[in-house]
Design a protein around this motif. Structure first.
Motif, PDB file in Angstrom:
ATOM      1  N   LEU A 222       1.062  -1.235  -0.258  1.00  8.81           N
ATOM      2  CA  LEU A 222       0.003   0.030  -0.041  1.00  8.81           C
ATOM      3  C   LEU A 222       0.873   1.351   0.044  1.00  8.81           C
ATOM      4  CD1 LEU A 222      -2.719  -1.012   2.206  1.00  8.81           C
ATOM      5  CD2 LEU A 222      -3.054  -0.755   0.013  1.00  8.81           C
ATOM      6  N   ILE A 223       2.047   1.294   0.450  1.00 12.56           N
ATOM      7  CA  ILE A 223       2.816   2.387   0.298  1.00 12.56           C
ATOM      8  C   ILE A 223       3.541   2.586  -0.910  1.00 12.56           C
ATOM      9  CG2 ILE A 223       5.001   3.392   1.317  1.00 12.56           C
ATOM     10  CD1 ILE A 223       2.767   3.150   3.045  1.00 12.56           C
ATOM     11  N   SER A 224       4.394   1.487  -1.795  1.00 13.14           N
ATOM     12  CA  SER A 224       4.958   1.702  -2.792  1.00 13.14           C
ATOM     13  C   SER A 224       4.012   1.333  -3.960  1.00 13.14           C
ATOM     14  CB  SER A 224       5.939   1.006  -2.722  1.00 13.14           C
ATOM     15  OG  SER A 224       5.740  -0.672  -2.881  1.00 13.14           O
ATOM     16  N   GLY A 225       2.882   0.581  -3.863  1.00 13.35           N
ATOM     17  CA  GLY A 225       2.045   0.181  -4.951  1.00 13.35           C
ATOM     18  C   GLY A 225       2.469  -1.097  -5.631  1.00 13.35           C
ATOM     19  N   ASN A 226       3.618  -1.669  -5.157  1.00 10.77           N
ATOM     20  CA  ASN A 226       4.285  -2.662  -5.958  1.00 10.77           C
ATOM     21  C   ASN A 226       3.443  -4.050  -5.569  1.00 10.77           C
ATOM     22  OD1 ASN A 226       6.420  -1.276  -7.051  1.00 10.77           O
ATOM     23  ND2 ASN A 226       7.815  -1.772  -5.302  1.00 10.77           N
ATOM     24  N   ILE A 227       3.359  -4.818  -6.819  1.00  8.59           N
ATOM     25  CA  ILE A 227       2.429  -6.184  -6.527  1.00  8.59           C
ATOM     26  C   ILE A 227       3.461  -7.111  -6.682  1.00  8.59           C
ATOM     27  CG2 ILE A 227       0.886  -7.699  -7.608  1.00  8.59           C
ATOM     28  CD1 ILE A 227      -0.614  -5.296  -8.754  1.00  8.59           C
ATOM     29  N   SER A 228       3.322  -8.196  -5.549  1.00 11.68           N
ATOM     30  CA  SER A 228       4.445  -9.085  -5.271  1.00 11.68           C
ATOM     31  C   SER A 228       3.426 -10.359  -5.033  1.00 11.68           C
ATOM     32  CB  SER A 228       5.323  -8.862  -4.194  1.00 11.68           C
ATOM     33  OG  SER A 228       4.709  -8.626  -3.196  1.00 11.68           O
ATOM     34  N   ASP A 229       4.551 -11.663  -5.131  1.00  8.81           N
ATOM     35  CA  ASP A 229       3.837 -12.982  -4.979  1.00  8.81           C
ATOM     36  C   ASP A 229       4.803 -13.415  -3.666  1.00  8.81           C
ATOM     37  OD1 ASP A 229       1.907 -12.948  -6.958  1.00  8.81           O
ATOM     38  OD2 ASP A 229       3.638 -13.603  -8.422  1.00  8.81           O
ATOM     39  N   ALA A 230       3.975 -14.030  -2.983  1.00  4.98           N
ATOM     40  CA  ALA A 230       4.804 -14.816  -1.750  1.00  4.98           C
ATOM     41  C   ALA A 230       3.935 -16.130  -1.504  1.00  4.98           C
ATOM     42  CB  ALA A 230       4.620 -13.860  -0.656  1.00  4.98           C
ATOM     43  N   VAL A 231       4.814 -16.863  -0.699  1.00  3.24           N
ATOM     44  CA  VAL A 231       4.365 -18.297  -0.319  1.00  3.24           C
ATOM     45  C   VAL A 231       4.690 -18.091   1.057  1.00  3.24           C
ATOM     46  CG1 VAL A 231       4.361 -20.700  -0.454  1.00  3.24           C
ATOM     47  CG2 VAL A 231       4.795 -19.185  -2.574  1.00  3.24           C
TER      48      VAL A 231
END
Length: 187
Positions: free
Chosen positions: A44-53
């Motif tokens: 929510l701060i940088s707007g980056n979308i990432s995947d995590a497990v």
């Protein structure tokens, strides 16, 4: 605290010092391996979308975001200005903070501004919006095997896939979560 398998799309969590919203959560349990949850998350701060497990029993810090009703006012360069209809306070957000919301913004549009620790971080659109089709190719008769779609440009410039029977000048209802056509609207 919540465990990873309890999180769903729309849940907000804190990882490190950054708040994330879960866009997609997929639970996976296979044979001998431990159960895992695959997440697609947006910072929510940088707007980056990432995947995590994460392991299904990993503990996560859940956070509460504040929402304030607002109205989109105008654009000033790369900044978008919203106003609180109760206090008329102006709220400024950068274009990168808005994400897909840019596809639907129109002046005087009501929406929610999302705050994290008293800082505006995003906007939340209504689930459905109605927009006018400003351009689309005419549908070809006879080409109706299955669900046939064609591109249509709405009055904000965004393109949406619509059925063949939708024509230029008509109003359509769009789901802002999926960017999909819902139905025609009489105006």
């Amino acid at each position: 605290m919540k465990i990873a398998q309890e999180l769903r799309a729309g849940s907000t969590i804190k990882i490190g010092n950054d708040p994330f919203v879960v866009l997609k959560a997929e639970y996976n349990k296979s044979g001998r391996n431990a159960a895992v949850v695959k997440f697609k998350m947006k910072n929510l701060i940088s707007g980056n979308i990432s995947d995590a497990v994460y392991k299904a029993d990993d503990k996560m810090d859940d956070i509460k975001l504040d929402k304030v009703k607002a109205i989109y006012s105008y654009q000033n360069g790369d900044s978008y200005i919203f106003s609180n209809p109760e206090t008329w306070e102006e709220i400024e957000l950068k274009g990168e903070d808005l994400g897909d919301a840019l596809n639907y913004l129109e002046e005087e549009m009501p929406l929610d501004v999302v705050y994290y620790e008293s800082t505006a971080v995003a906007v939340e659109l209504p689930t459905f919006v109605e927009r006018e089709v400003t351009y689309t190719e005419p549908g070809l008769r006879g080409d109706t095997s299955g669900k046939v779609m064609k591109p249509a440009r709405i009055n904000t410039g965004f393109e949406v896939q619509v059925p063949l029977f939708v024509e230029q000048g008509e109003w359509i209802k769009i789901d802002t979560r999926t960017n999909e056509y819902v139905e025609r609207v009489k105006k």
